[in-house]
Enzyme design. Sequence first.
Site, PDB file in Angstrom:
ATOM      1  CE  LYS A 112      -1.248   1.739   3.737  1.00  0.00           C
ATOM      2  NZ  LYS A 112      -0.796   2.765   4.713  1.00  0.00           N
ATOM      3  CB  SER A 113       3.803   2.241   2.023  1.00  0.00           C
ATOM      4  OG  SER A 113       3.200   2.101   3.289  1.00  0.00           O
ATOM      5  NE  ARG A 162      -4.976   8.588  11.097  1.00  0.00           N
ATOM      6  CZ  ARG A 162      -4.393   7.741  10.249  1.00  0.00           C
ATOM      7  NH1 ARG A 162      -5.082   7.236   9.238  1.00  0.00           N
ATOM      8  NH2 ARG A 162      -3.124   7.410  10.409  1.00  0.00           N
ATOM      9  CD  GLU A 170       4.228  -0.447   8.502  1.00  0.00           C
ATOM     10  OE1 GLU A 170       4.271  -1.083   7.445  1.00  0.00           O
ATOM     11  OE2 GLU A 170       4.502   0.770   8.585  1.00  0.00           O
ATOM     12  NE  ARG A 224      -3.208   0.628  13.944  1.00  0.00           N
ATOM     13  CZ  ARG A 224      -2.591   0.704  12.775  1.00  0.00           C
ATOM     14  NH1 ARG A 224      -1.269   0.818  12.748  1.00  0.00           N
ATOM     15  NH2 ARG A 224      -3.269   0.668  11.650  1.00  0.00           N
ATOM     16  CE  LYS A 266      -5.909   2.215   6.646  1.00  0.00           C
ATOM     17  NZ  LYS A 266      -6.198   3.510   6.011  1.00  0.00           N
TER      18      LYS A 266
END
EC number: 2.5.1.19
Length: 448
Positions: free
Chosen positions: A29-30, A126, A331, A362, A428
């Site tokens: 994804k990054s 955020r 992550e 988280r 996602k």
Amino acid sequence: MTTTLAADPWPAPTASGPLDAVVEVPGSKSLTNRHLLLAALADSPTELIRPLHSRDSALMIAALRELGAVIDAADPGDLLVTPRPLRGGGHIDAGLAGTVMRFVPPVAALADGEVRIDGDERARERPMGPVVDALRTLGADIKAATMSDGAAALPLIVHGTGRLAGGRVNVDASASSQFVSALLLAAPRFEQGIDVRHVGSALPSLPHIAMTAAVLRDRGVFVEELTGDGEPADGAPSRWRVRPGPVSGGRIVVEPDLSNAGPFLAAALAAGGRVRVPRWPATTTQAGAQLRQLLARMGAAVDLSGDTLTVTGPADGAIHGIDADLHEAGELTPTIAALCALAHSPSRLRGIAHLRGHETDRLAAITTELTRLGGQARETEDGLEIHPAALHGGTVDSYADHRMATFGAVLGLRVPGVAVRDVGTTAKTLPDFPGMWSAMLAQRRGAR
């Protein structure tokens, strides 16, 4: 903390025996979203091979199309991006994608009119202040909502003029490395490029900024990584310079997402047996590469032969607790925390205070959900402490956070009766996580 309200929790399967599985992990994804954005700024078309197709990448594609880029399907799964002059007048949905909500505003400032950017309800909580403040310093006209502390937040209205001066700017990126990457990615199109200095406390996830510098260099952009005094950085940089100039197109092959490989590789420890992930890069800027060392410390045998990474769980099933600084790979925390909860000795995960500002808090989420299942976990100032405990079944809330959903799935491999609320949030970054998980579990040792 706001919890996820979703019906029909997904029953996380419990492993019925040791695994012998091969898991093909989709593209990073990054990397996908960085390459998509640079393709929209390039001076010729870009073909992306094996990009990720998920909610986050779909949001980036939609955002860049709104700004004028033409993005078409090439061969099955591949994409062809043809750049066009950046245009205003659109509305961009960032969803809950940090790479969209932080990376797109600098590009929108280069458009020829007003661009509105908003996202999911949690996205409005955020942090956005550092990138908005930096863009204003560099000459952008941006209206933003404000958080309770007065910092800028979504929704944004960016009044693009078709140009941005660029130049020197200080940024406090202690909450997210994305604030630096956002500025670097658009900087080749700034009239003066950029000279950005991090001025806050410790900078998390430095590998992601190294990734940004690498993808810029791959496109022919000049990038310097420096110390605060402007000297070449032998260690951790705190200052970056990007010169203005063209961004090349071409053919880009996207690596698999190594962080998304984490739950599947962790399954080798939780369920026993082995899991193999093909196309693992020999060298990479992805933070997920740290899985090799982390899983080995927790008792796995880890082998990279050719381009296939194989993780084999300990023969006795005993998972070792770990004391680890995950500052550069935050992550990975939910996956490692799930293994820590199944370990026979205590664990401490450090350097991850910034995870309180991710898709959800988280640290609080992991503590809450482990406690719900009978675990022993507590937050520290910069991380978590997790102690061995007898876990029992229960419903794990995902908090609309893809990594909390996979956290619950890893626990369910060894703890019967675990269910995950809103497992669909994994879309996602993984388009069909439940299907991939079931397919992995079907590949058992001795199965025909």
